[in-house]
Every structure is written in C-alpha cells, then in structure tokens.
Design a protein around this motif. Structure first.
Motif, PDB file in Angstrom:
ATOM      1  N   ALA A 145     -45.670 -79.017 -50.433  1.00 19.09           N
ATOM      2  CA  ALA A 145     -44.246 -78.894 -50.735  1.00 19.09           C
ATOM      3  C   ALA A 145     -43.451 -79.315 -49.506  1.00 19.09           C
ATOM      4  CB  ALA A 145     -43.909 -77.461 -51.116  1.00 19.09           C
ATOM      5  N   LEU A 146     -42.229 -79.789 -49.730  1.00 17.85           N
ATOM      6  CA  LEU A 146     -41.378 -80.183 -48.615  1.00 17.85           C
ATOM      7  C   LEU A 146     -40.334 -79.117 -48.293  1.00 17.85           C
ATOM      8  CD1 LEU A 146     -40.988 -83.985 -49.402  1.00 17.85           C
ATOM      9  CD2 LEU A 146     -42.560 -82.852 -47.821  1.00 17.85           C
ATOM     10  N   LEU A 169     -43.882 -59.622 -47.271  1.00 13.17           N
ATOM     11  CA  LEU A 169     -43.700 -60.635 -46.237  1.00 13.17           C
ATOM     12  C   LEU A 169     -44.615 -61.819 -46.526  1.00 13.17           C
ATOM     13  CD1 LEU A 169     -43.773 -58.323 -43.085  1.00 13.17           C
ATOM     14  CD2 LEU A 169     -41.750 -59.437 -44.032  1.00 13.17           C
ATOM     15  N   PRO A 170     -44.199 -63.040 -46.188  1.00 11.41           N
ATOM     16  CA  PRO A 170     -45.053 -64.210 -46.453  1.00 11.41           C
ATOM     17  C   PRO A 170     -46.409 -64.088 -45.763  1.00 11.41           C
ATOM     18  CG  PRO A 170     -42.825 -64.893 -45.882  1.00 11.41           C
ATOM     19  CD  PRO A 170     -42.896 -63.428 -45.600  1.00 11.41           C
ATOM     20  N   ALA A 171     -47.448 -64.548 -46.452  1.00 14.06           N
ATOM     21  CA  ALA A 171     -48.813 -64.491 -45.930  1.00 14.06           C
ATOM     22  C   ALA A 171     -49.546 -65.775 -46.275  1.00 14.06           C
ATOM     23  CB  ALA A 171     -49.562 -63.306 -46.542  1.00 14.06           C
ATOM     24  N   PRO A 172     -50.535 -66.174 -45.459  1.00 15.13           N
ATOM     25  CA  PRO A 172     -51.416 -67.276 -45.858  1.00 15.13           C
ATOM     26  C   PRO A 172     -52.100 -66.945 -47.187  1.00 15.13           C
ATOM     27  CG  PRO A 172     -51.720 -66.754 -43.544  1.00 15.13           C
ATOM     28  CD  PRO A 172     -50.856 -65.664 -44.114  1.00 15.13           C
ATOM     29  N   LEU A 173     -52.478 -67.963 -47.910  1.00 15.71           N
ATOM     30  CA  LEU A 173     -52.958 -67.804 -49.279  1.00 15.71           C
ATOM     31  C   LEU A 173     -54.130 -66.828 -49.370  1.00 15.71           C
ATOM     32  CD1 LEU A 173     -51.777 -69.226 -51.770  1.00 15.71           C
ATOM     33  CD2 LEU A 173     -53.733 -70.765 -51.715  1.00 15.71           C
ATOM     34  N   GLU A 224     -47.217 -73.873 -50.807  1.00 13.94           N
ATOM     35  CA  GLU A 224     -45.900 -73.537 -50.265  1.00 13.94           C
ATOM     36  C   GLU A 224     -46.036 -72.417 -49.237  1.00 13.94           C
ATOM     37  OE1 GLU A 224     -42.949 -74.392 -54.062  1.00 13.94           O
ATOM     38  OE2 GLU A 224     -43.617 -72.349 -53.709  1.00 13.94           O
ATOM     39  N   HIS A 225     -45.044 -72.294 -48.378  1.00 15.27           N
ATOM     40  CA  HIS A 225     -44.967 -71.153 -47.469  1.00 15.27           C
ATOM     41  C   HIS A 225     -43.563 -71.091 -46.881  1.00 15.27           C
ATOM     42  CE1 HIS A 225     -46.540 -67.965 -44.880  1.00 15.27           C
ATOM     43  NE2 HIS A 225     -45.806 -68.479 -43.914  1.00 15.27           N
ATOM     44  N   VAL A 284     -49.112 -73.712 -42.293  1.00 14.98           N
ATOM     45  CA  VAL A 284     -49.665 -72.675 -43.161  1.00 14.98           C
ATOM     46  C   VAL A 284     -50.025 -73.275 -44.517  1.00 14.98           C
ATOM     47  CG1 VAL A 284     -49.258 -70.443 -44.267  1.00 14.98           C
ATOM     48  CG2 VAL A 284     -48.370 -70.874 -41.979  1.00 14.98           C
ATOM     49  N   SER A 285     -49.210 -74.208 -45.001  1.00 12.48           N
ATOM     50  CA  SER A 285     -49.541 -74.887 -46.256  1.00 12.48           C
ATOM     51  C   SER A 285     -50.860 -75.648 -46.134  1.00 12.48           C
ATOM     52  CB  SER A 285     -48.414 -75.842 -46.652  1.00 12.48           C
ATOM     53  OG  SER A 285     -47.240 -75.130 -47.007  1.00 12.48           O
TER      54      SER A 285
END
Length: 328
Positions: free
Chosen positions: A13-14, A247-251, A277-278, A286-287
C-alpha cells in the motif's frame, strides 16, 4: 494452477507516503524506487497518495511509466473515503469512482477496492490515532439509504465487469460494511459475480470499544473475499473498567492470527491478492516485514495439496482457538 508462497501477489500500500497528486513523474519514480528497494514487485495505487481517477491521459501514462521503470506492477487501486452514499458528496463520489474504474482499465489494473467510509472528521484529524474517536456512521435500519448503497455499488460493479475488472468492498467500522453479517448481506443484495469483499479486519479490531470477534467475522466473509488488505494491532481489553486499547502491530505479532485466517481463506477458495498496510513509524518497512511473514505461512509449491488437506481437516481452527483462549 493455484498460487503458492513463491508467486502469490503481495502488494505494498502507498499509505506511508504523503499526497503526491501534483508531483512530477520524477518524484513519483522516487517513491516507486523506495517501494522496489523494500523488496516489493507490485503496488496498490492507494488514492490517498495519487488519485488515478483525477489524472488526464498524459499523466496516467506518466504514472504507468514511473512504476514500470522502477520494476513494479500496479494490479490494484484502493479508492478510500469516497462513499457513494455520503449525504453531501455521494453523487460526486460516484462519478469519481467511475473515473477510477476507467483509469484502472487504462493502467491495466485488475482489482479496484471501494468502501463506504467517509472523510475523517475534524476531531479525528487531531488525534494521534484517528480510530480512537468515532467518525461517520451509516444510518442503521434506514432502508432508503441501504437501497441507495446497493444501487450505486451495483452500478459500479456492472461498470467494472464491462471493463474486465474485479471490484471489492473494504470493510470499515460503522458503515454497512462494518460487520460480517451486514457485509455479506450487502454483497448478496448487489448480486454481481464481479463484486466481493475486502475483509480488512484490522479496521475493526483497532477500535477502542467492544468489537465483533475477528474469528467469527472472518468465518462469515472469507467465502466472499476477492482482495485483502492485511494489517494487525496489539489489543487489550478490560471490560469491567470499560478500557479498550489498540496500537498498530506487525502482522505476525498482533491479536489477529493470520496463520489461521489465511488457512481458512485458502480452504474457502481464496486466490486473490494481498495488500500489506501499516500505520505509524516506517510503514513501508513494516509492510515489507508483513509480506515476508505471509510468504512463510502461505503453502509451498510441493506442499499445496497437503496443505489444503490439512486445512480441510481443521476447518474449525478459528473456533477452536477462541474456545482455547476463553478457557485460558
């Protein structure tokens, strides 16, 4: 032949990049080089970066030349926050969505993702994480608005089919694509083979409130899935205190068990593309980590049939996981 870990399309994703609608082709090329340097061979032309539907023919050609020169393909476009039932901008968003499909056909894009989420509110824009504040909500039980969504999305689906493009609908909270049951009902009401679901369950598990169980949600929607935005979140709940944090996390580290989810998707017949995505930090890196994780858990070429057999024998993996976690 079905995809394997060696050739399954996994796109970047961009989202990590700022708006570049009016940038030069050289500036676009610089972004695409970054994506390629991160190990990707394909991108989702996320329209928060550049809106292909608002480029003229010459600029579209420049865009295609830029990602091609960087060694990338662009098999997908995600058009976000352009709800066709927005009370103020719905008709304009519908026209924009048609232009996006036309641009996709010009670029050779295979899949276009639309959604019903609307622009961030002023309050959401002021937060570190916008999902901690509630935004627009589609009216529950409003038959007229529901029918408008069905009619306009069906119109887009018919246009997509005429152009040979697959259309997918991104799940997002508080919209008619905000629960498993509602999403399935919407796709079934649209009733077109070219229209399926993008089960971006990350959009739902990040909410700071009680949520639908991600296992049950995916079980409902995976048979309708034709494209998949994947991201994950750390999540903690203390219902007694009314506390919910995400909170955002790696997949591979977040609350969603993508190993189990991908197994169930393949068992349900999923052969669509993934888009990693991240949010926050170095989202591109991370993506890329997320891409590598997916490669590890996807079936290998020499083990594909065995993998499918194991998945069939364990079709209740997600339910079993839930029971185990509740007993722990």
């Amino acid at each position: 032949m079905p995809f394997t870990r060696d050739n399954w399309p996994i796109l970047a994703a961009l989202l990590p990049f700022p708006v570049a609608q009016n940038d030069s082709p050289e500036q676009w090329l610089s972004v695409f080089h970054e994506v390629a340097d991160a190990g990707f061979d394909a991108v989702d032309l996320t329209d928060s970066w550049v809106r292909p539907g608002d480029l003229d023919d010459a600029r579209l050609a420049d865009l295609r030349a830029a990602y091609t020169e960087a060694g990338l393909r662009a098999p997908a476009i995600s058009a976000i926050r352009r709800s066709v039932i927005d009370a103020k901008n719905g008709e304009d968003n519908l026209a924009y969505s048609h232009r996006t499909l036309e641009a996709a056909a010009e670029l050779g894009v295979e899949v276009v993702s639309f959604g019903l989420h609307q622009a961030l509110t002023a309050e959401q824009q002021q937060q570190l994480w916008f999902w901690t504040v509630e935004g627009h909500k589609d009216p529950v039980g409003d038959r007229e608005t529901w029918n408008l969504a069905v009619t306009r999305l069906r119109e887009l689906g018919q246009h997509a089919a005429q152009l040979g493009i697959v259309m997918t609908l991104e799940m997002y909270e508080d919209t008619y694509l905000g629960t498993g049951a509602s999403s399935v009902r919407l796709v079934e009401d649209i009733g077109l083979q070219a229209v399926g679901l993008n089960p971006d369950v990350g959009n739902l598990v990040r909410l700071h409130r009680p949520i639908e169980d991600w296992r049950e949600l995916l079980h409902m929607v995976l048979p309708y899935t034709n494209y998949w935005h994947v991201k994950n979140y750390f999540r903690d709940e203390d219902p007694a205190q009314g506390s919910y944090v995400a909170l955002p996390a790696p997949l591979e580290l977040g609350i969603i068990n993508y190993r189990a989810a991908v197994k169930e998707a393949i068992s349900a017949g999923f052969q669509g593309m993934f888009c990693t995505e991240h949010y926050g930090g170095d989202g591109l890196s991370v993506s890329a980590t997320n891409r590598d994780y997916l490669r590890r858990i996807l079936p290998a070429a020499d083990g594909y049939e065995a993998s499918r057999s194991r998945v069939a024998q364990n079709a209740n993996d997600l339910t079993n996981l839930r029971v185990h976690e509740n007993e722990s």
